[in-house]
Motif scaffolding. Structure first.
Motif: not given
Length: 287
Positions: A20-24, A51-63
């Protein structure tokens, strides 16, 4: 790869946060991230896809907004649809993965109501029978709003409910969390009904436009006496269908009284329909 590694028993939250940090941090982060995540979500390994879906949802919440803009593009939505569609990966994707993808897209229609492409993609899945019914949120699971929540979230339109939800979610009492869950689900149901109304309106107006155009073309041929018997039957069928569409437009107009722009769109469709029906009666029925 580390954030979606299927060989480890639990999610690696440190890696997910680093992702997520890298995305931002990267200017092209959201588009690059979604291209990578789409590939992982389409993995034949169930655990890697989840796992990829978990990462996706986390990015939606944090990016933030840049990420939200990218998930709302057909380019990415189509990659998720492929996981569900039997024409693509749906024939071998596990039911657990397909169920999770459906939940993700459905939740976005709720939390990003202003993103028309997300709603259209979800409605298309329902129309094609790929999604049979809206997923139910488990009683013991709160649907968390993305943080920060986007503008025009369904809770932003009702300040009282928004404050009540914030208070309930901060509570440590199980009954308060359950009340929050019920509140979210009731608002979701309201939003679903609004979405269904929009879908009915778009579908009906589109059908009116297509039928009117087809009728006008056939009537022009009829005037020139160039219409085959089969096309004459088609013209009559179109006329009968257009007559049935009129009460549907009246019902839609009664639902849209409070929205002048939408009401104007419906009345314009009604004018087109009335004109086409009048032309039919003048040209065909008179003969």
């Amino acid at each position: 790869d580390k954030a979606t590694d299927p060989s480890i028993p639990e999610e690696n939250w440190e890696c997910i946060q680093q992702f997520c940090d890298q995305v931002n941090a990267d200017t092209e982060g959201p588009s690059h991230a979604l291209r990578l995540l789409a590939h992982k979500i389409q993995s034949p390994q169930e655990r890697e896809a989840l796992r990829a879906l978990t990462v996706l949802e986390t990015c939606v919440n944090n990016c933030g907004d840049r990420f939200h803009t990218e998930i709302a593009k057909f380019r990415f939505l189509n990659e998720l649809i492929k996981v569900l569609s039997p024409k693509y990966y749906g024939i071998w994707s596990s039911e657990k993965v397909k169920s999770r993808v459906t939940e993700v897209i459905f939740s976005w229609t709720v939390w990003f109501p202003q993103e028309v492409k997300i709603r259209d993609a979800y409605q298309m899945l329902k129309k094609q029978g790929i999604v049979k019914e809206d997923p139910n949120l488990p009683e013991d699971k709160i649907l968390p709003p993305p943080s920060p929540r986007p503008q025009n979230s369904i809770f932003d339109t009702d300040e009282e409910k928004s404050k009540l939800l914030a208070r309930l979610l901060k509570s440590s009492h199980p009954e308060d969390l359950q009340a929050a869950n019920h509140l979210i689900q009731s608002v979701v149901r309201e939003e679903q009904e609004k979405s269904a109304q929009v879908s009915r309106r778009v579908s009906t107006i589109s059908e009116v436009s297509e039928n009117v155009k087809h009728m006008e073309e056939l009537l022009e041929s009829y005037r020139r006496q160039e219409l085959s018997p089969a096309d004459q039957e088609t013209l009559q069928t179109l006329f009968q269908r257009c007559e049935k569409l009129r009460p549907l437009l009246f019902r839609l107009a009664s639902e849209a009284v409070a929205d002048e722009e939408v009401l104007a769109e419906i009345l314009q469709a009604n004018d087109q329909l009335t004109r086409a029906l009048g032309q039919y009666r003048q040209v065909v029925a008179s003969q």
